[in-house]
Design an enzyme around this catalytic site. Sequence first.
Site: not given
Ligand code: NCD
Ligand code: ZN
Length: 349
Positions: A22, A24, A106, A143, A181, A254
């Site tokens: 996971h 971003h 997702k 999520h 998460h 995450d």
């Molecule tokens: C994530 C993001 O910033 O893309 N933010 C977070 O607080 N974890 C998105 C997500 O996974 O919820």
């Molecule tokens: Zn995330």
Amino acid sequence: MSTNQGVPEGTEITITKPDDWHVHLRDGAEMKSVVGYTATPFRRALIMPNLEPPITTIYQLMSYRNQILGMTSHGFNPFMTLYLTNMTSPDEVTRAVADGSVKAMKLYPAGATTNSAAGVTDITKIYPVLERMQELGMALSVHGETSDPSVDPFDRERVFVENQLQRIVDEFPDLKIVLEHVSTIEGIQFVERQCGNVAATITAHHLLLNRKAIFVGCLRPEHFCLPILQSENHRLALLKAATSGSPKFFLGTDSAPHNKHAKHNLGRGGCFTAPVALGLYAEAFEQAEALDKLEGFASHFGADFYGLPRNTETITLIKDPCVVPLEYPFGGDWVVPVRSGGMVQWRVK
Ligand code: NCD
Ligand code: ZN
């Protein structure tokens, strides 16, 4: 945590090269700044492109994946998730399965987190999609927070799990589901109660920090993430689950970088951990006196869950405390990591 306890400095552990299930990576110049922190220590990663506007078709997703491939070496394999909306067609699932690099769809409840406005407003709207996913073995990445504004932020995961996730599991008992998460005792217990088709990722920051970290000294935006950090009893339950050796819990950082403006002025949630993630996980496992359980969590159980072969390469982690930079370049701006200016006890050798 105490830094003087645990194994001596210089201790090394060699494990199968891990995967991050996971993460971003953003896009463009921002992606260029951070993608190496994932692509170097991890062999594979499951990418969550929650861009604005969202990527909702396989065609767009492949172009995004090519962007990642263009910035990384051949040794790194980025797997993809497709962003579900109320409008997603079951045929998109069929296309995703045919593609092979898409490992999950997702589910962002609309409004629950960063760039989730186009997410799902009512889970019954995606029942035909979930049906097709169950049939074809495509995983649902969740999520797990309610976006109901009347619910306290610290209760959002529990309420989602009790009201929504339970319904999904009841309706689609064979659907592969990852509670992403996971941050609460209730989330952990839910996953433990289900069969092997339900699992969870756990972040390094949820393993090491409790909600006090959001306010330590001053307001600390770099510790604000969704789901939000919880109290110590929840953190301890996560640590216990992660180090239990149960294949239901595996690594998903995450890591979610935001520039300082977005953090300070727009209140964006997301913790940036990628450059130090493995060091932080090793600290957490050391704290639990369970370094021998790190390999399963970081390198085996996620691959097993997604039906993929385990990696054959290895990496070595060394206990060698070093200072974490205050901030990292991010596009034309900067991103503040977890542990900014502090020490991380382990690093990749
Ligand atoms: C994530 C993001 O910033 O893309 N933010 C977070 O607080 N974890 C998105 C997500 O996974 O919820
Ligand atoms: Zn995330």
